[in-house]
Design a protein around this motif. Structure first.
Motif: not given
Length: 596
Positions: A291-296, A303-311, A344-350, A406-412
């Motif tokens: 799972y850690r590899r899947r989250c980069s 664990p909170d040190k992910l790959l550099p986030s994109i805009s 799925r992989t992108a969603a794990h990371r972003n 972690e999308t509970e606060i997303e109104p859409a």
């Protein structure tokens, strides 16, 4: 602050507080703040002060009203319980007293108890109120001179609180706050493995196609030599010693933080429960190397040190390209599978991509339609599953489950799932339930055994997605009548006519009994522990919100939960350093009680 990716809020926005948080926190922390809300705070060092409570994914902060400094109250890593207390606080008056929500948070702390706060000592009968049953609405809080009829609190009381509470010193500048003084508490990474002989300690390996599928029990035994395994009796002793010594061998004690939400529309309790659930699941899964590899995340990094986030703009562009490829006509099964793996992989990371997913309804509708066709359309023709069907269906369900996190606060998300009287949510629920028994035309063969493994992986993924939808339903149940769309009761009523619902529920209950019985003697991996937690929440929802399902479970599993499932056995199989262990044990105890 109940943010969406564009900065809008579910609750009324406090521009001054929002600006303060943006200046005094790192961008990564600011973007993951879930909500903020004003309330009266009581702790060992704060005596009824009107403050803002700020929730992030990992920590709860307090700031004055108006904000001047930001203090980390506790990390979700240390939380032991979050509960509503049914009482009437004496320091509030009128409707505020009747509508106030009293939230008690119990957590572990390393700090010694303050000796100078005699007004908090319980032996003088002026302590904090204990939990009371619903029939008793009594307040044990002392009356104070300054009431809260005209919020915010009286000025001199706030000034006194500033002296009592350990608040942050001024930051060096608005753009470069002192990260250490902000008290940003991090998730602990898994224990290191000093030698190759212990390389399988809590390894939690799992199938590459399933982030929540359990591995074979032999993969998760605690090895002490290359040729021998620790007997269950020794494992039990180790487990008790770990608990006796405590986390990191530090002396800790329980402390309490009491929050009195003074708004009758407050969603603070829901946000706290949601943040805590997300935290314990994510931090437990991050103990699993796959799972850690899947989250980069590097095995040697936090664990909170992910790959550099994109805009956000770049994320939106890439998601648009991926969506266009998914939605193209006559796409092959192979191309669809590869694109879904990428999604799925992108969603794990972003987390931003997960929010974009709900704003783009076409992708969600497409996945539900594909699941209906793959799992039920083809299967109904021949009466048997195929490997391709199960692989694709599992990937779809896993992708949908990740999008809920972690999308509970997303109104859409709420708008999409509740549209047309919950039409899409109903289709999603009915599509994910399937027959847990493998129907084959021939005698049992190697191919059938492989299909059984694939079907088990799908059923694990389906439980995880149903768990996410039940979390959504619990929020709806608290905020609106039980018959409203997306409440827990509504979800179970939608599923009730499904011909395979009872076998599906039985399958989940059987695996809870199997995991917690004496038949399985090894420690549970992080993935197995999360799946056990999710299955327990599903069973608890059936017992509490649907009388027919509750009666079915009691009729068929009362003896198993009475004699085979024991708290002592569950305590031995859930390693103490898993954040999800204690919440799972409480669920098991509650389920055993409801089965009587």
């Amino acid at each position: 602050m109940a943010r969406t990716g564009t900065g809008t809020l579910l609750c009324r926005r406090n521009i001054k507080l929002d600006s303060f948080l943006k200046r005094n926190t790192e961008r990564a922390v600011y973007e993951r703040i879930r909500a903020y809300e004003p309330c009266v705070v009581i702790s060992e060092t704060i005596n009824k002060v009107y403050m803002h409570v700020v929730l992030s994914d990992e920590c709860v902060y307090l700031t004055e009203y108006p904000p001047r400094t930001l203090t980390a109250a506790f990390s979700f890593r240390r939380v032991r319980d979050i509960e509503l207390v049914n009482d009437l606080p004496d320091f509030l008056h009128g409707k505020d007293r009747e509508l106030c929500q009293h939230i008690r948070i119990t957590y572990l702390t390393d700090k010694p108890a303050p000796k100078s706060r005699d007004w908090l000592r319980r032996d003088k009968r002026v302590g904090l109120p204990p939990a009371a049953p619903p029939s008793r609405r009594n307040s044990h809080c002392p009356r104070i001179t300054h009431t809260f009829e005209g919020y915010p609190a009286h000025r001199n009381q706030s000034e006194n609180a500033t002296e009592e509470v350990h608040l942050l010193p001024p930051t060096r500048s608005a753009s470069w706050p002192d990260q250490e003084s902000l008290g940003l508490l991090r998730v602990p990474h898994p224990p290191s493995r000093p030698s190759s002989t212990a390389s399988s300690v809590y390894s939690g390996s799992s199938s590459p196609s399933s982030p929540t599928s359990p591995s074979s029990p032999s993969d998760h035994r605690l090895n002490i030599t290359e040729t021998g395994q620790v007997p269950r009796r020794i494992g039990s002793v180790l487990s008790r010693l770990l608990r006796r010594n405590g986390v990191n061998n530090r002396e800790t004690r329980e402390a309490e933080l009491h929050l009195y939400a003074v708004s009758h529309t407050s969603r603070l309790y829901l946000h706290l429960q949601s943040s805590w659930n997300s935290y314990i699941i994510r931090s437990t899964l991050l103990l699993d190397p796959l799972y850690r590899r899947r989250c980069s995340i590097s095995p040697h990094s936090s664990p909170d040190k992910l790959l550099p986030s994109i805009s956000l703009e770049r994320t939106a562009h890439l998601f648009g390209q991926l969506s266009a490829e998914l939605l193209q006509e006559e796409i092959s099964v192979e191309s669809l599978y590869l694109l879904l793996q990428e999604l799925r992989t992108a969603a794990h990371r972003n987390v931003a991509l997960r929010r974009l997913f709900w704003r783009s309804s076409e992708v969600c509708v497409f996945l539900v339609e594909t699941l209906e066709e793959s799992l039920h359309g083809c299967q109904s023709l021949s009466g048997v599953y195929t490997a391709d069907q199960l692989l694709l269906s599992t990937l779809i369900v896993q992708t949908l489950a990740v999008m809920f996190r972690e999308t509970e606060i997303e109104p859409a998300r709420q708008i999409l799932l509740s549209a047309k009287k919950g039409a899409l949510a109903s289709r999603m629920l009915l599509a994910l339930i399937c027959d847990p028994e493998l129907q084959t035309e021939n005698q049992v063969s190697l191919t059938d055994c492989e299909l059984q493994v694939l079907l088990a992986e799908y059923l694990d993924a389906a439980c995880s997605l149903l768990f996410e939808m039940l979390l959504l339903g619990q929020e709806a149940s608290r905020c609106s009548p039980a018959d409203s769309f997306l409440s827990v009761g509504w979800i179970l009523r939608v599923l009730q006519p499904h011909p395979h619902l009872l076998p599906f529920i039985d399958y989940q209950a059987q695996h809870v009994v199997l995991v917690l019985s004496d038949l399985q003697e090894s420690f549970l991996s992080p993935v197995q522990s999360v799946l056990l937690f999710q299955r327990c929440r599903l069973l608890l929802a059936c017992l509490q919100y649907n009388s027919q399902l509750a009666q079915h479970l009691r009729s068929n599993f009362r003896e198993e939960f009475r004699y085979s499932v024991k708290l002592s056995g569950a305590d031995e199989k859930l390693p103490p350093h898993y954040p999800i262990s204690q919440p799972t044990l409480r669920l098991v105890e509650l389920i055993r009680t409801l089965h009587k």
